[in-house]
Design an enzyme around this catalytic site. Structure first.
Site, PDB file in Angstrom:
ATOM      1  N   GLY A 110     -23.885  20.422  -3.029  1.00  0.00           N
ATOM      2  CA  GLY A 110     -24.823  19.538  -3.942  1.00  0.00           C
ATOM      3  C   GLY A 110     -24.490  18.080  -3.741  1.00  0.00           C
ATOM      4  O   GLY A 110     -23.437  17.601  -3.663  1.00  0.00           O
ATOM      5  N   CYS A 137      -1.336  25.015  32.592  1.00  0.00           N
ATOM      6  CA  CYS A 137      -1.548  23.641  33.674  1.00  0.00           C
ATOM      7  C   CYS A 137      -1.551  24.387  34.812  1.00  0.00           C
ATOM      8  O   CYS A 137      -0.830  24.129  35.798  1.00  0.00           O
ATOM      9  CB  CYS A 137      -0.661  22.831  33.489  1.00  0.00           C
ATOM     10  SG  CYS A 137      -1.204  21.090  34.047  1.00  0.00           S
ATOM     11  N   TRP A 192     -37.118  28.559   0.907  1.00  0.00           N
ATOM     12  CA  TRP A 192     -36.112  27.785   1.706  1.00  0.00           C
ATOM     13  C   TRP A 192     -36.932  26.455   2.059  1.00  0.00           C
ATOM     14  O   TRP A 192     -37.993  26.384   2.177  1.00  0.00           O
ATOM     15  CB  TRP A 192     -35.807  28.655   3.233  1.00  0.00           C
ATOM     16  CG  TRP A 192     -35.445  29.992   3.100  1.00  0.00           C
ATOM     17  CD1 TRP A 192     -35.854  31.273   3.030  1.00  0.00           C
ATOM     18  CD2 TRP A 192     -33.783  29.854   3.088  1.00  0.00           C
ATOM     19  NE1 TRP A 192     -34.886  32.176   3.091  1.00  0.00           N
ATOM     20  CE2 TRP A 192     -33.748  31.600   2.967  1.00  0.00           C
ATOM     21  CE3 TRP A 192     -32.765  29.484   3.167  1.00  0.00           C
ATOM     22  CZ2 TRP A 192     -32.412  32.186   2.796  1.00  0.00           C
ATOM     23  CZ3 TRP A 192     -31.601  29.869   2.880  1.00  0.00           C
ATOM     24  CH2 TRP A 192     -31.341  31.238   2.707  1.00  0.00           C
ATOM     25  N   GLU A 222      -8.235  25.413  33.056  1.00  0.00           N
ATOM     26  CA  GLU A 222      -7.761  25.156  34.304  1.00  0.00           C
ATOM     27  C   GLU A 222      -7.625  26.579  35.114  1.00  0.00           C
ATOM     28  O   GLU A 222      -7.856  26.559  36.539  1.00  0.00           O
ATOM     29  CB  GLU A 222      -6.728  24.213  34.558  1.00  0.00           C
ATOM     30  CG  GLU A 222      -5.365  24.834  33.980  1.00  0.00           C
ATOM     31  CD  GLU A 222      -5.206  24.291  32.571  1.00  0.00           C
ATOM     32  OE1 GLU A 222      -4.296  24.098  31.955  1.00  0.00           O
ATOM     33  OE2 GLU A 222      -6.577  24.185  31.786  1.00  0.00           O
ATOM     34  N   LEU A 277     -20.868  16.777  -5.959  1.00  0.00           N
ATOM     35  CA  LEU A 277     -19.653  16.976  -5.076  1.00  0.00           C
ATOM     36  C   LEU A 277     -19.737  16.273  -3.976  1.00  0.00           C
ATOM     37  O   LEU A 277     -18.691  15.731  -3.450  1.00  0.00           O
ATOM     38  CB  LEU A 277     -19.649  18.455  -4.966  1.00  0.00           C
ATOM     39  CG  LEU A 277     -18.570  18.967  -3.987  1.00  0.00           C
ATOM     40  CD1 LEU A 277     -17.104  18.554  -4.542  1.00  0.00           C
ATOM     41  CD2 LEU A 277     -18.467  20.342  -4.071  1.00  0.00           C
ATOM     42  N   ALA A 278     -21.025  16.076  -3.251  1.00  0.00           N
ATOM     43  CA  ALA A 278     -21.052  15.236  -2.179  1.00  0.00           C
ATOM     44  C   ALA A 278     -20.746  13.832  -2.363  1.00  0.00           C
ATOM     45  O   ALA A 278     -20.045  13.199  -1.365  1.00  0.00           O
ATOM     46  CB  ALA A 278     -22.454  15.496  -1.478  1.00  0.00           C
ATOM     47  N   ALA A 279     -20.986  13.224  -3.502  1.00  0.00           N
ATOM     48  CA  ALA A 279     -20.665  11.774  -3.878  1.00  0.00           C
ATOM     49  C   ALA A 279     -19.196  11.744  -4.019  1.00  0.00           C
ATOM     50  O   ALA A 279     -18.550  10.910  -3.410  1.00  0.00           O
ATOM     51  CB  ALA A 279     -21.292  11.573  -5.057  1.00  0.00           C
ATOM     52  N   ALA A 295     -30.025  20.209   3.549  1.00  0.00           N
ATOM     53  CA  ALA A 295     -31.283  20.412   3.992  1.00  0.00           C
ATOM     54  C   ALA A 295     -32.064  19.728   2.838  1.00  0.00           C
ATOM     55  O   ALA A 295     -31.955  20.322   1.538  1.00  0.00           O
ATOM     56  CB  ALA A 295     -31.570  21.639   4.247  1.00  0.00           C
TER      57      ALA A 295
END
Length: 538
Positions: free
Chosen positions: A353, A107, A202, A76, A356-358, A186
């Site tokens: 992977g 402020c 990749w 601000e 660990l994601a699960a 990915a």
């Protein structure tokens, strides 16, 4: 940083359309403030992302600004400075209620600014700050409206939603015991995150990887799997990213191959080197190599979290390298995230992977998913997938994402959405009597102020990262203005050293915009060129 028009320049017309009524115009300008706030996401942590737009009564933009980083001028204040005389009788739009209205840097809608009306997207999510600024501004005679509290409509709800999303990490932290966590991966069109051999470089395109750089720059830390450190040593790759390495159990192997291939040697592409999150390694066995780039803490600190009692000799080695070691009795994603919540982390990016994601999803610590889908098919019976076993046997048990977005990034498709919605800022809380009737053992208590791992005092005046410029005398006795205490502190390490590199370092520290950038330059030079540090600072 701010949209500067000059004190007497003609303000720009915001592209809102002349037929919008007052409430629609308020909503549109609040959304614009949220868009501005998002420009520095990650760099402001642990502070919220703030944006401000000042508009005249005719709907013209007088000034704009956003909080660039912790310890810089509030949004601000920048907007008022940019608007100049056009702020007279104007309306200020904020995506979020300011933290407080104390001091000349907070402020910044003083009577001198000429602002007469303020529209706030959402109230501050932190309980000890919630409503304070609204009350303070009203006590100064300003009209203050909080979007959606006096009128409900679809366009207002969308504007409020944009305000919630831009500060989702802080809101999650304020309402839960874990940081806001994003799972990113990915995969190929047939759902693989690597070939059967483990090779993954990749899967996605360069444009997608550039987007990942941005995601990392918005995070306080990154989660990957355990074999990353071992593969780092094997292939001698250069890592300059924030990493949390978690080994759930001794069978967790596939998780880490994928993460290895996605480590980013730059990370700071979005902020040009300004923001670099912490690296944290969590491993159950601590079966990690002595030679790994993660143990180089010259640019970024590393924390290793492990099972209690694991490899005491290796823990001593890590400590000698400057790596912090934290022990847990039992390792699981929930406990780990609660720990980092207590240390003040707002946002975590998981680049892990399937296994660990699960585990993280099952533990309820993943809030949002970013999936980059590449137009490739790799096949392979044993090729790893993004998410491992969740114990679901029917499609009706599948987890649905909300607020799903689809975006083409180069040849890839980015699909993103929330596994858990952003929490309601105004939950229905039972009264003390109702609570006691349900559970007599519960006693009322005053909620404590949330603490952060970076200094954040109520007034900002006692911190090296405060947004207050200071004037200090130089060697000739003339007073020099510094952007803040941290800029001055870091530069003093090299004052009086007769070397062009020391003088160049001082000028670089002076030139950067945020205390965090000044600290990084000073600390880096102190580690890599200790000969340039003056004797009084050693």
């Amino acid at each position: 940083m701010a949209f500067s028009l000059g004190a007497y320049a003609t303000p720009l017309m915001c592209k809102l359309g002349a037929d919008l009524d007052g409430h629609a115009q308020d909503a549109a300008f609040v959304r614009r403030a949220a868009d501005l706030a998002d420009k520095s996401a990650g760099f402001t942590s642990p502070h919220p992302n703030f944006g401000c737009v000042i508009a005249t009564s005719t709907g013209k933009v007088a000034g704009e600004g956003y909080l660039y980083a912790q310890g810089t001028k509030p949004a601000e204040v920048l907007a008022v400075e940019a608007g100049g005389e056009w702020c007279r009788s104007a309306t200020a739009y904020l995506n979020l209620e300011p933290g407080d209205c104390h001091g000349d840097q907070h402020c910044g809608f003083s009577s001198r600014s000429g602002i007469t009306r303020v529209v706030v997207g959402i109230r501050n999510p932190l309980q000890h700050l919630r409503g304070n600024a609204v009350r303070a501004l009203r006590s100064q005679g300003l009209q203050v409206h909080v979007l959606g509290e006096d009128l409900q409509s679809k366009i207002i709800e969308e504007a409020r939603k944009s305000c919630l999303l831009v500060n989702a990490p802080l809101i999650h932290r304020a309402t839960s015991r874990v940081p806001f966590s994003v799972l990113k991966y990915a995969m190929t069109l047939d759902g693989k995150i690597a070939a059967s051999s483990g090779h993954a470089a990749w899967i996605s395109s360069k444009k997608s990887r550039d987007r990942v750089f941005e995601l990392r720059g918005r995070s306080d830390a990154i989660v990957v799997g355990g074999n990353t450190v071992r593969r780092d040593s094997k292939y001698n790759l250069s890592y300059y990213v924030t990493i949390i390495v978690i080994i759930v159990n001794k069978y967790d192997r596939i998780v880490n191959v994928f993460a290895l291939m996605l480590v980013d040697p730059r990370l700071t592409a979005r902020h040009g080197g300004g923001h670099m999150p912490m690296r944290i390694v969590l491993t159950q066995s601590l079966n990690l190599p002595e030679k790994a780039n993660l143990w180089d803490v010259s640019d970024v600190s590393t924390i290793v979290v492990t099972q209690r009692g694991a490899r005491r000799d290796f823990q001593k080695f890590l400590a000698s390298e400057g790596v912090e070691v934290v022990e847990f009795d039992i390792l699981n994603p929930r406990d780990v995230m609660e720990y980092f919540h207590d240390r003040g982390y707002l946002s975590i990016l998981w680049e892990c992977g399937g296994k660990l994601a699960a585990s993280a999803i099952s533990s309820g610590v993943i809030h949002k998913v970013f999936a980059f889908v590449a137009p490739k098919i790799i096949g392979g019976k044993n090729a790893p997938t993004p998410v491992g076993e969740l114990g679901m046997v029917e499609m009706s048990q599948a987890l649905d994402l909300t607020d799903v977005c689809y975006e083409q990034v180069g040849p890839d498709m980015l699909v993103s959405g929330f596994l858990q919605p952003v929490p309601d800022l105004t939950p229905v809380i039972p009264s003390v009597d109702e609570t006691f009737a349900i559970d007599p053992s519960v006693t009322p208590y005053e909620s404590s102020i949330i603490s952060f791992y970076k200094t954040w005092d109520p007034y900002g005046s006692f911190s090296n990262f405060s947004p207050h410029p200071i004037q200090m005398p130089d060697n000739g006795g003339d007073y020099v203005t510094w952007s803040g205490v941290e800029h001055y502190y870091q530069a003093q390490k090299f004052v009086g050293v007769n070397d062009p590199a020391a003088l160049d370092c001082i000028e670089k520290i002076k030139a950067v915009r945020s205390p965090e950038e000044a600290a990084r330059i000073g600390r880096w030079m102190q580690r890599h060129r200790p000969d340039l540090v003056c004797s009084s600072a050693r």
